[in-house]
Design an enzyme around this catalytic site. Structure first.
Site, short mmCIF file in Angstrom:
data_model
loop_
_atom_site.label_atom_id
_atom_site.label_comp_id
_atom_site.label_asym_id
_atom_site.label_seq_id
_atom_site.Cartn_x
_atom_site.Cartn_y
_atom_site.Cartn_z
N ASP A 89 0.87 -1.18 0.00
CA ASP A 89 0.00 0.00 0.00
C ASP A 89 0.90 1.23 0.00
O ASP A 89 1.56 1.52 1.01
CB ASP A 89 -0.89 0.02 1.25
CG ASP A 89 -1.89 -1.13 1.30
OD1 ASP A 89 -1.76 -2.08 0.50
OD2 ASP A 89 -2.78 -1.09 2.16
N LYS A 150 -6.91 3.21 -2.31
CA LYS A 150 -7.24 3.09 -0.89
C LYS A 150 -7.55 4.47 -0.34
O LYS A 150 -6.87 5.45 -0.66
CB LYS A 150 -6.07 2.45 -0.16
CG LYS A 150 -6.20 2.35 1.35
CD LYS A 150 -4.97 1.66 1.93
CE LYS A 150 -4.92 1.71 3.45
NZ LYS A 150 -3.71 1.04 3.99
N LYS A 175 -10.01 -0.11 -1.47
CA LYS A 175 -9.83 -0.51 -0.08
C LYS A 175 -10.25 0.67 0.78
O LYS A 175 -9.64 1.74 0.72
CB LYS A 175 -8.37 -0.89 0.20
CG LYS A 175 -8.10 -1.23 1.67
CD LYS A 175 -6.66 -1.67 1.86
CE LYS A 175 -6.29 -1.83 3.33
NZ LYS A 175 -4.88 -2.28 3.52
#
Length: 211
Positions: A89, A150, A175
């Protein structure tokens, strides 16, 4: 959705500045018990991969502000992959996006994606962006061939918001991370288009699940 499917869509997370090896082991144990993934600091990836080899292991790059030099981000991604991370990430550089330097943002993300053969999620820190900026961030992630976008690091004010998830899901799988503490909140994110949840409350989310 059944309880097992829910658990598989949760990245059970511990990323605070005081995170200890014991904290990481606890999260890994809980992830293994409930069937969740885990998201941990990069400094603990090697030992986590050895401790819990059957847990899908995500970690963060350029965290939490996204202001690392581009080469550092790419090198960090490669390092954690070598050490056993299954997913990365990476935090987008919001300052460069705000400055209109979209090419620099895209090139930096593309370098991270190119550095590793594992899924890359781009953290856009959506609560800091207006809708046009959020769309540009998502476009940069798409152009960089990222796998997910995300919502948040959890270190800026606010967290996952339904409206942001709805916009982001137009571009890539989402996400939703930040402030998702129970199944009701997680369901709102799934209903808005999220594919994955990132939360330090993974156990609480699974335990509050009702069919």
């Amino acid at each position: 959705m059944d309880r097992q499917t829910l658990a598989e869509r949760i990245d059970h997370t511990v990323l605070g500045p005081e995170t200890t090896p014991a904290d990481v082991r606890r999260v890994l144990d809980e992830a293994a018990e409930y069937g969740m993934n885990a998201c941990i600091p990069p400094c603990y990836v090697a030992e986590a991969a050895e401790y819990a080899p059957d847990v899908t292991l995500a970690t963060v790059v350029g965290f939490p502000h996204g202001q690392h030099a581009p080469g550092v981000k790419a090198a960090e991604a490669e390092t954690v992959w070598d050490e056993g991370a299954d997913e990365v990430d990476v935090v987008l550089n919001v300052g460069r996006l705000r400055a209109g330097e979209d090419d620099a943002v895209r090139e930096e993300l593309a370098a991270v994606v190119a550095a590793v053969p594992i899924p890359v999620k781009v953290i856009v820190e959506a609560t800091l962006l207006d809708e046009s900026e959020l769309r540009r961030a998502c476009e940069a992630a798409v152009d960089a061939d990222a796998d997910f976008v995300k919502t948040s690091t959890g270190f800026a004010d606010g967290g996952a918001r339904v409206a942001d998830v709805e916009v982001m899901s137009e571009y890539l799988p989402v996400k939703a991370s930040g402030g998702v503490g129970n199944y009701e909140r997680a369901k709102a994110m799934f209903d808005a288009g999220a594919e994955r949840i990132g939360a330090s409350s993974g156990v609480a989310i699974v335990e509050s699940f009702e069919k």
